[in-house]
Structures are given as structure tokens and as C-alpha cells.
Design a protein around this motif. Structure first.
Motif, PDB file in Angstrom:
ATOM      1  N   LEU A 155       0.780  -1.201  -0.023  1.00 18.60           N
ATOM      2  CA  LEU A 155      -0.117  -0.062   0.069  1.00 18.60           C
ATOM      3  C   LEU A 155       0.843   1.291   0.096  1.00 18.60           C
ATOM      4  O   LEU A 155       0.525   2.162  -0.462  1.00 18.60           O
ATOM      5  CB  LEU A 155      -0.742   0.000   1.270  1.00 18.60           C
ATOM      6  CG  LEU A 155      -2.010  -1.173   1.213  1.00 18.60           C
ATOM      7  CD1 LEU A 155      -2.659  -1.175   2.609  1.00 18.60           C
ATOM      8  CD2 LEU A 155      -3.260  -0.598   0.152  1.00 18.60           C
ATOM      9  N   LYS A 156       2.010   1.139   0.910  1.00 15.80           N
ATOM     10  CA  LYS A 156       3.086   2.391   0.720  1.00 15.80           C
ATOM     11  C   LYS A 156       3.455   2.454  -0.377  1.00 15.80           C
ATOM     12  O   LYS A 156       3.782   3.621  -0.889  1.00 15.80           O
ATOM     13  CB  LYS A 156       3.832   1.966   1.936  1.00 15.80           C
ATOM     14  CG  LYS A 156       4.761   3.114   2.133  1.00 15.80           C
ATOM     15  CD  LYS A 156       5.930   2.789   3.126  1.00 15.80           C
ATOM     16  CE  LYS A 156       6.865   4.085   3.378  1.00 15.80           C
ATOM     17  NZ  LYS A 156       7.944   3.688   4.224  1.00 15.80           N
ATOM     18  N   LEU A 157       3.780   1.414  -1.223  1.00 11.20           N
ATOM     19  CA  LEU A 157       4.288   1.779  -2.632  1.00 11.20           C
ATOM     20  C   LEU A 157       3.478   2.398  -3.539  1.00 11.20           C
ATOM     21  O   LEU A 157       3.973   3.565  -3.879  1.00 11.20           O
ATOM     22  CB  LEU A 157       4.591   0.383  -3.238  1.00 11.20           C
ATOM     23  CG  LEU A 157       4.935   0.231  -4.798  1.00 11.20           C
ATOM     24  CD1 LEU A 157       6.211   0.838  -4.910  1.00 11.20           C
ATOM     25  CD2 LEU A 157       4.827  -1.150  -5.427  1.00 11.20           C
ATOM     26  N   PHE A 158       2.109   2.120  -3.395  1.00 11.37           N
ATOM     27  CA  PHE A 158       1.236   3.054  -4.391  1.00 11.37           C
ATOM     28  C   PHE A 158       1.082   4.255  -4.049  1.00 11.37           C
ATOM     29  O   PHE A 158       0.704   5.143  -4.674  1.00 11.37           O
ATOM     30  CB  PHE A 158      -0.048   2.179  -4.371  1.00 11.37           C
ATOM     31  CG  PHE A 158      -0.122   0.971  -5.326  1.00 11.37           C
ATOM     32  CD1 PHE A 158      -0.383   1.010  -6.650  1.00 11.37           C
ATOM     33  CD2 PHE A 158       0.190  -0.201  -4.599  1.00 11.37           C
ATOM     34  CE1 PHE A 158      -0.331  -0.058  -7.387  1.00 11.37           C
ATOM     35  CE2 PHE A 158       0.230  -1.424  -5.625  1.00 11.37           C
ATOM     36  CZ  PHE A 158      -0.006  -1.372  -7.070  1.00 11.37           C
ATOM     37  N   ALA A 159       0.915   4.438  -2.427  1.00 12.20           N
ATOM     38  CA  ALA A 159       0.731   6.053  -1.902  1.00 12.20           C
ATOM     39  C   ALA A 159       1.992   6.965  -2.555  1.00 12.20           C
ATOM     40  O   ALA A 159       1.844   7.976  -2.847  1.00 12.20           O
ATOM     41  CB  ALA A 159       0.631   5.682  -0.504  1.00 12.20           C
ATOM     42  N   GLU A 160       3.075   6.257  -2.204  1.00 14.90           N
ATOM     43  CA  GLU A 160       4.474   7.041  -2.671  1.00 14.90           C
ATOM     44  C   GLU A 160       4.451   7.280  -4.399  1.00 14.90           C
ATOM     45  O   GLU A 160       4.823   8.442  -4.623  1.00 14.90           O
ATOM     46  CB  GLU A 160       5.462   6.302  -2.211  1.00 14.90           C
ATOM     47  CG  GLU A 160       5.799   6.518  -0.715  1.00 14.90           C
ATOM     48  CD  GLU A 160       6.968   5.331  -0.354  1.00 14.90           C
ATOM     49  OE1 GLU A 160       7.520   4.931  -0.979  1.00 14.90           O
ATOM     50  OE2 GLU A 160       7.332   5.627   0.861  1.00 14.90           O
ATOM     51  N   LEU A 161       4.013   6.407  -5.240  1.00 18.34           N
ATOM     52  CA  LEU A 161       4.128   6.371  -6.527  1.00 18.34           C
ATOM     53  C   LEU A 161       3.079   7.321  -6.957  1.00 18.34           C
ATOM     54  O   LEU A 161       3.281   7.820  -7.923  1.00 18.34           O
ATOM     55  CB  LEU A 161       4.028   5.161  -7.106  1.00 18.34           C
ATOM     56  CG  LEU A 161       5.477   4.335  -7.161  1.00 18.34           C
ATOM     57  CD1 LEU A 161       5.140   3.163  -7.802  1.00 18.34           C
ATOM     58  CD2 LEU A 161       6.496   4.966  -7.690  1.00 18.34           C
ATOM     59  N   ASP A 162       1.733   7.425  -6.496  1.00 22.09           N
ATOM     60  CA  ASP A 162       0.676   7.759  -7.089  1.00 22.09           C
ATOM     61  C   ASP A 162      -0.260   8.661  -6.192  1.00 22.09           C
ATOM     62  O   ASP A 162      -1.122   9.351  -6.582  1.00 22.09           O
ATOM     63  CB  ASP A 162      -0.277   6.725  -7.685  1.00 22.09           C
ATOM     64  CG  ASP A 162      -1.337   7.304  -8.778  1.00 22.09           C
ATOM     65  OD1 ASP A 162      -0.738   8.288  -9.685  1.00 22.09           O
ATOM     66  OD2 ASP A 162      -2.423   6.728  -8.762  1.00 22.09           O
ATOM     67  N   SER A 163       0.313   8.720  -4.960  1.00 17.46           N
ATOM     68  CA  SER A 163      -0.528   9.752  -3.936  1.00 17.46           C
ATOM     69  C   SER A 163      -1.868   9.035  -3.720  1.00 17.46           C
ATOM     70  O   SER A 163      -2.831   9.926  -3.489  1.00 17.46           O
ATOM     71  CB  SER A 163      -0.544  11.113  -4.255  1.00 17.46           C
ATOM     72  OG  SER A 163       0.793  11.490  -4.421  1.00 17.46           O
ATOM     73  N   SER A 164      -2.204   7.720  -4.051  1.00 18.06           N
ATOM     74  CA  SER A 164      -3.465   7.051  -3.988  1.00 18.06           C
ATOM     75  C   SER A 164      -3.333   5.599  -3.629  1.00 18.06           C
ATOM     76  O   SER A 164      -2.084   5.188  -3.952  1.00 18.06           O
ATOM     77  CB  SER A 164      -4.409   7.344  -5.144  1.00 18.06           C
ATOM     78  OG  SER A 164      -3.781   6.926  -6.299  1.00 18.06           O
ATOM     79  N   VAL A 182       3.582   3.607 -13.242  1.00 11.35           N
ATOM     80  CA  VAL A 182       5.239   3.607 -13.366  1.00 11.35           C
ATOM     81  C   VAL A 182       5.183   4.246 -15.218  1.00 11.35           C
ATOM     82  O   VAL A 182       6.487   4.892 -15.259  1.00 11.35           O
ATOM     83  CB  VAL A 182       6.192   2.475 -13.276  1.00 11.35           C
ATOM     84  CG1 VAL A 182       5.720   2.221 -11.723  1.00 11.35           C
ATOM     85  CG2 VAL A 182       5.240   1.416 -14.142  1.00 11.35           C
ATOM     86  N   LYS A 183       4.429   4.195 -15.972  1.00  8.15           N
ATOM     87  CA  LYS A 183       4.573   4.472 -17.055  1.00  8.15           C
ATOM     88  C   LYS A 183       3.824   5.896 -17.391  1.00  8.15           C
ATOM     89  O   LYS A 183       3.859   6.508 -18.615  1.00  8.15           O
ATOM     90  CB  LYS A 183       3.911   3.585 -18.242  1.00  8.15           C
ATOM     91  CG  LYS A 183       4.902   2.307 -18.484  1.00  8.15           C
ATOM     92  CD  LYS A 183       4.006   1.489 -19.359  1.00  8.15           C
ATOM     93  CE  LYS A 183       4.691  -0.043 -19.339  1.00  8.15           C
ATOM     94  NZ  LYS A 183       4.009  -0.916 -20.286  1.00  8.15           N
ATOM     95  N   ALA A 191      10.320  10.079 -11.247  1.00 13.12           N
ATOM     96  CA  ALA A 191      11.421   9.862 -10.314  1.00 13.12           C
ATOM     97  C   ALA A 191      11.784   8.489 -10.359  1.00 13.12           C
ATOM     98  O   ALA A 191      13.200   8.158 -10.065  1.00 13.12           O
ATOM     99  CB  ALA A 191      11.219  10.223  -8.812  1.00 13.12           C
ATOM    100  N   PHE A 192      10.673   7.688 -10.300  1.00 11.25           N
ATOM    101  CA  PHE A 192      11.088   6.354 -10.482  1.00 11.25           C
ATOM    102  C   PHE A 192      11.997   5.782 -11.725  1.00 11.25           C
ATOM    103  O   PHE A 192      12.971   5.032 -11.543  1.00 11.25           O
ATOM    104  CB  PHE A 192       9.907   5.232 -10.551  1.00 11.25           C
ATOM    105  CG  PHE A 192       9.818   3.904 -10.473  1.00 11.25           C
ATOM    106  CD1 PHE A 192       9.674   3.134  -9.433  1.00 11.25           C
ATOM    107  CD2 PHE A 192      10.063   3.241 -11.940  1.00 11.25           C
ATOM    108  CE1 PHE A 192       9.879   1.978  -9.412  1.00 11.25           C
ATOM    109  CE2 PHE A 192      10.042   1.722 -11.766  1.00 11.25           C
ATOM    110  CZ  PHE A 192       9.896   1.255 -10.508  1.00 11.25           C
ATOM    111  N   ARG A 193      11.660   6.464 -12.736  1.00 14.37           N
ATOM    112  CA  ARG A 193      12.520   6.215 -13.915  1.00 14.37           C
ATOM    113  C   ARG A 193      13.785   6.587 -13.925  1.00 14.37           C
ATOM    114  O   ARG A 193      14.874   6.070 -14.115  1.00 14.37           O
ATOM    115  CB  ARG A 193      11.847   6.661 -15.284  1.00 14.37           C
ATOM    116  CG  ARG A 193      10.375   5.986 -15.687  1.00 14.37           C
ATOM    117  CD  ARG A 193       9.843   6.209 -17.025  1.00 14.37           C
ATOM    118  NE  ARG A 193       9.461   7.583 -16.938  1.00 14.37           N
ATOM    119  CZ  ARG A 193       8.186   8.063 -16.570  1.00 14.37           C
ATOM    120  NH1 ARG A 193       7.140   7.063 -16.383  1.00 14.37           N
ATOM    121  NH2 ARG A 193       7.835   9.156 -16.652  1.00 14.37           N
ATOM    122  N   GLU A 194      13.904   7.839 -13.241  1.00 19.00           N
ATOM    123  CA  GLU A 194      15.280   8.412 -13.118  1.00 19.00           C
ATOM    124  C   GLU A 194      16.162   7.676 -12.317  1.00 19.00           C
ATOM    125  O   GLU A 194      17.388   7.511 -12.460  1.00 19.00           O
ATOM    126  CB  GLU A 194      15.395  10.017 -12.722  1.00 19.00           C
ATOM    127  CG  GLU A 194      14.455  10.754 -13.520  1.00 19.00           C
ATOM    128  CD  GLU A 194      14.234  12.171 -13.273  1.00 19.00           C
ATOM    129  OE1 GLU A 194      14.310  12.331 -11.917  1.00 19.00           O
ATOM    130  OE2 GLU A 194      13.626  13.252 -13.847  1.00 19.00           O
TER     131      GLU A 194
END
Length: 284
Positions: A155-164, A182-183, A191-194
Motif C-alpha cells: 500500500l505504501k508503494l502505491f501511495a508514494e508512486l501515485d498519492s493514492s 510507472v509509465k 523519479a522512479f524512471r530517473e
């Protein structure tokens, strides 16, 4: 398939005839169907009265903003003689093991002349690393501890990547949501891609592997709760990471107690009465 439906909450639709075969039909919308892996789904099956084998299957599944999926499986052929040679795999010389879960994540961008300068030895090395990572992912997935901590990590992964949070926790939705994020063009996705660009090939592969396994851990934990009939519920469609008092996810841990994960990913155990009050709270 017939046994799976009969082991869930289902409705008998009576008998009829399909293509000259007398059948009995059943319907289920039970979220426990297929161990919860399909999420919310409506399944109908027509089974031959004499053999109990499926004659026709219909599956209906709707996802918000993604349309409606209607699947029909019919024209089954049972006990058809086949030649053993038909089961001999024909593997092309250029085949390499696939990485379907990892392919949803962005690849490290190669240097401008990398494709033209890569020789056969380097290509073999790359394929060997991909195969090794595929095996590593399988091994790590089998060894992973599927528990509350794994769910919160996902859940934290999705919150950090998409704020949801993902709309649902069945695996197809999680994979689709992760691929979309991620796309996408959001700052977290960029930031993930960088981050990947600054890594070696092996580091990037491990990083993507950990990302996928985090999403898998979340889905597998919820699926386990469904299988174990722990009365789980998930509210990712409406609860956000800012909703400190809103129930994001909950499941039963005893006769009168539930474990609750709130929107801020704080977790605590509450009574059934307290949970009922929490789930009444309106979203701000």
C-alpha cells in the motif's frame, strides 16, 4: 470449475438443454470464487447432468473507468483422443525466458549506440541475466512472508508512486495499476524512471523486482484473507493517504475483533462495534 462455484455462495438456475445436452446451471457473485483472485465477478456455468462436466461458462466483470468484460467459453470437447507427439514442445532457437511481471516496468534507457555496438557475447550475457532474474523472482515470491507488514509495504508503494491506493486488490488490477503509474507522467513516476537510469543493469532489475514483489505481496495477503474467510474489506476507491480516520482495509482476527489499516497506513485492532462506527464515518 463446477466444484469451485458449488463451494461458494451460489444460486441454482435450474435445468435446460444446450445443443441437445441436458444441463443444470449455477450462478455465483461470491468474492471468494477462485480464491478471490478475480475480484468482483458474476459467473454462470452450465454443466451436463450426466457427466457434471461444463458445457458453457459465462463470466461478467466490470471495472470502473475500464468498461465491461464479458467472456463466453463453450464448445467443450471431452475425452478426445490425441497423439502424444502433439505435446512435444517446439522451442525456437532464439527463445529466451519471458518476464511478464517485470515487463510492465520501464526499462533502463540504453546509450545511443548500444544497440549497434552490442556483440553476440554481450547479448547472451544479457539473456542469461534475464533468465536468472526470472528464476530469482520466482524463488523470492515463494519465500516471501505474506502478512500485514507485506500488505502495508504494498500500500505504501502505491501511495508514494501515485498519492493514492489501487481501486481493488485482485492481482490483475494491481498489475494494471502499477503499469499505469510507472509509465505515467507524474513526478513520482518520473523519479522512479530517473532512479533506474542511474543504476547498473543488475541494480535496475533488482529494484524493479522489489517493486513488483511489493505489489504482489499486497494482493496475495488480501487473497489469503478471502480464502480464510476473514471477512476482509477494502476501500481504496474512496480512501486516500490523507484520510487518517478512514478505514482503508480491515479483516477479522477473532470473534469480536478486527484488524484495521487506516488511510495513513496506521494499523490497530478494534472491536466489531468500534469498526461499525468507523465505517460509518463520512469521507471529507
Amino acid at each position: 470449475m463446477v466444484k469451485r462455484i458449488l463451494n461458494c455462495k451460489h444460486t441454482s438456475l435450474g435445468r435446460s438443454t444446450i445443443d441437445g445436452v441436458e444441463v443444470e446451471s449455477f450462478q455465483t457473485t461470491d468474492p471468494n470464487f477462485m480464491d478471490g483472485s478475480m475480484g468482483e465477478v458474476d459467473v454462470k456455468i452450465w454443466a451436463a447432468v450426466k457427466t457434471s462436466l461444463p458445457v458453457r461458462i459465462e463470466v461478467d466483470k466490470s471495472e470502473e473507468n475500464k468498461g465491461h468484460l464479458h467472456i463466453v467459453v463453450c464448445d467443450f470437447q471431452w475425452d478426445v483422443p490425441v497423439d502424444a507427439a502433439e505435446f512435444e514442445p517446439v522451442i525456437p532457437d532464439h527463445y529466451t525466458p519471458g518476464r511478464p511481471m517485470l515487463q510492465i516496468l520501464p526499462k533502463k534507457k540504453p546509450a545511443a549506440d548500444e544497440e549497434t555496438s552490442m556483440n553476440q557475447e554481450a547479448e547472451k550475457k544479457k539473456r542469461a541475466m534475464q533468465a536468472e532474474m526470472g528464476m530469482k523472482m520466482l524463488a523470492m515470491s515463494k519465500q516471501a512472508v505474506i502478512d500485514e507488514e507485506a500488505a502495508i509495504k504494498g500500500l505504501k508503494l502505491f501511495a508514494e508512486l501515485d498519492s493514492s491506493y489501487p481501486e481493488a486488490l485482485d492481482m490483475p488490477v494491481l498489475v494494471s495499476e502499477l503499469a499505469r503509474i510507472v509509465k505515467g507522467g507524474g513526478p513520482s513516476a518520473k523519479a522512479f524512471r530517473e532512479t533506474i537510469q542511474g543504476m547498473t543493469d543488475e541494480e535496475a532489475m533488482n529494484y524493479k523486482l522489489e517493486t513488483v514483489l511489493s505489489a504482489q505481496g499486497l494482493g496475495r495477503f488480501y487473497q489469503t484473507l478471502v480464502q480464510d474467510k476473514k471477512d476482509p474489506a477494502y476501500y481504496g476507491k474512496s480512501v486516500t493517504p490523507e484520510d487518517a480516520d478512514q478505514v482503508l482495509m480491515r479483516w477479522k482476527v477473532s470473534d469480536n475483533e478486527y484488524r484495521v489499516i487506516f488511510g495513513t497506513l496506521k494499523a490497530e485492532t478494534v472491536t466489531a462495534e468500534a469498526l461499525a462506527e468507523l465505517e460509518k464515518l463520512p469521507l471529507e
